[in-house]
Design a protein around this motif. Sequence first.
Motif, PDB file in Angstrom:
ATOM      1  N   LEU A  78      33.974  51.888  -6.055  1.00  0.00           N
ATOM      2  CA  LEU A  78      34.929  50.963  -5.447  1.00  0.00           C
ATOM      3  C   LEU A  78      34.557  50.686  -3.988  1.00  0.00           C
ATOM      4  N   ALA A 135      40.040  47.609   1.470  1.00  0.00           N
ATOM      5  CA  ALA A 135      39.916  46.320   0.790  1.00  0.00           C
ATOM      6  C   ALA A 135      40.676  45.228   1.529  1.00  0.00           C
ATOM      7  N   ASP A 147      32.512  43.120  -8.609  1.00  0.00           N
ATOM      8  CA  ASP A 147      32.776  42.331  -7.400  1.00  0.00           C
ATOM      9  C   ASP A 147      32.199  40.936  -7.590  1.00  0.00           C
ATOM     10  N   ILE A 171      42.335  43.748  -5.006  1.00  0.00           N
ATOM     11  CA  ILE A 171      41.891  44.618  -6.094  1.00  0.00           C
ATOM     12  C   ILE A 171      42.768  44.366  -7.316  1.00  0.00           C
ATOM     13  N   VAL A 206      42.210  53.610  -6.243  1.00  0.00           N
ATOM     14  CA  VAL A 206      42.540  52.260  -5.761  1.00  0.00           C
ATOM     15  C   VAL A 206      43.464  52.334  -4.555  1.00  0.00           C
ATOM     16  N   ARG A 252      42.815  50.921  -0.766  1.00  0.00           N
ATOM     17  CA  ARG A 252      43.543  49.664  -0.594  1.00  0.00           C
ATOM     18  C   ARG A 252      43.423  49.116   0.829  1.00  0.00           C
TER      19      ARG A 252
END
Length: 346
Positions: free
Chosen positions: A241, A208, A278, A215, A201, A205
């Motif tokens: 991801l 995203a 998602d 997230i 993650v 990040r």
Amino acid sequence: MAMTDVGALVAAYPSPAVLITSDRRVMAVNEGAETLLGHEGLGRHYITALRQPDVLDVVEQTFGDAKRRVTRYLGTEGRRDTTWRVTASPVPLSGGTGVLLTFEDVTAVEEAGQIRRDFVANVSHELRTPLTALLGFVETLRGPARDDAAARDRFLGIMEREAGRMARLVEDLLSLSRVEENERMRPTDPVRLSDLVSDAVETMRLMADEAELAIELHLPERGVTVPGDEGQLRQVFSNLLENAIKYGRGGGRIELRLTEPAFEPRLRVQGVRLSVRDHGEGIASHHIARLTERFYRVDAHRSRQVGGTGLGLAIVKHIVNRHRGRLRVESAPGKGSEFTVILPSD
């Protein structure tokens, strides 16, 4: 040899077999041949029993010159097409020379050959476009755009993007090859999934944030550990991801959820689940079964625009298989997509 002895030998043959006498009648058929042909066929003329022209031709030719020949027989098994290698051999019988047909299932060999051909064609297609673009821009920079600084900078940017695309494709091909090479060997090193998911993650990040996606990470209170290959599991979570970020644009958020160990009916042992959801455009149901095929894309143009190679989910599937896990996909147009990896925890 007595007819009863011949019939017993045909019945004992492990693969489908059919014996035709000199009067062109089927004298013996074993159980495998009955299943393949869809009927018993005893006493029938071989033309009505076999029906496929290629097989009929080799039978008649073998009757004519008593030489062994080979051809193919196309069958079906449920909804699956099958291919059989048929050998027609002359056999001396009490009433004259007969023909023994034996069937060897070569479906797997044929499918493997087709997969290789498709793979080479797909790789060639994927490389042709960026290579053509690079060669065209090199020619332009050497000619009309030699002294045009603005055009040169624009073309170099496109060339960098296309070269990066080829590099990603080669890296994914190498990853897929490595995973397939070791797929039968289940990894056993302890891997702390909670930390691995958190790291994935943090790595994604920034990507995203650029896509304006939040997230949401849901982890169990205590750490979760499973037997596995840390590098490969990291690749699974990163790929899922990254896909959610690329194709979940406009959905506002992505949810990652890791569960505590519990009995998993699909695995018949204790297991954990990692789901990546998602809220993007979603995927039509007829695409879902093919998502993990190499180079399969729901939207080929969009996939290339966002830098996809068409191999990410194929890599995920093989890694999950190596860990004796399961990959589940749920999606619908307008409702987003959820990819769930189920891994044994013992």
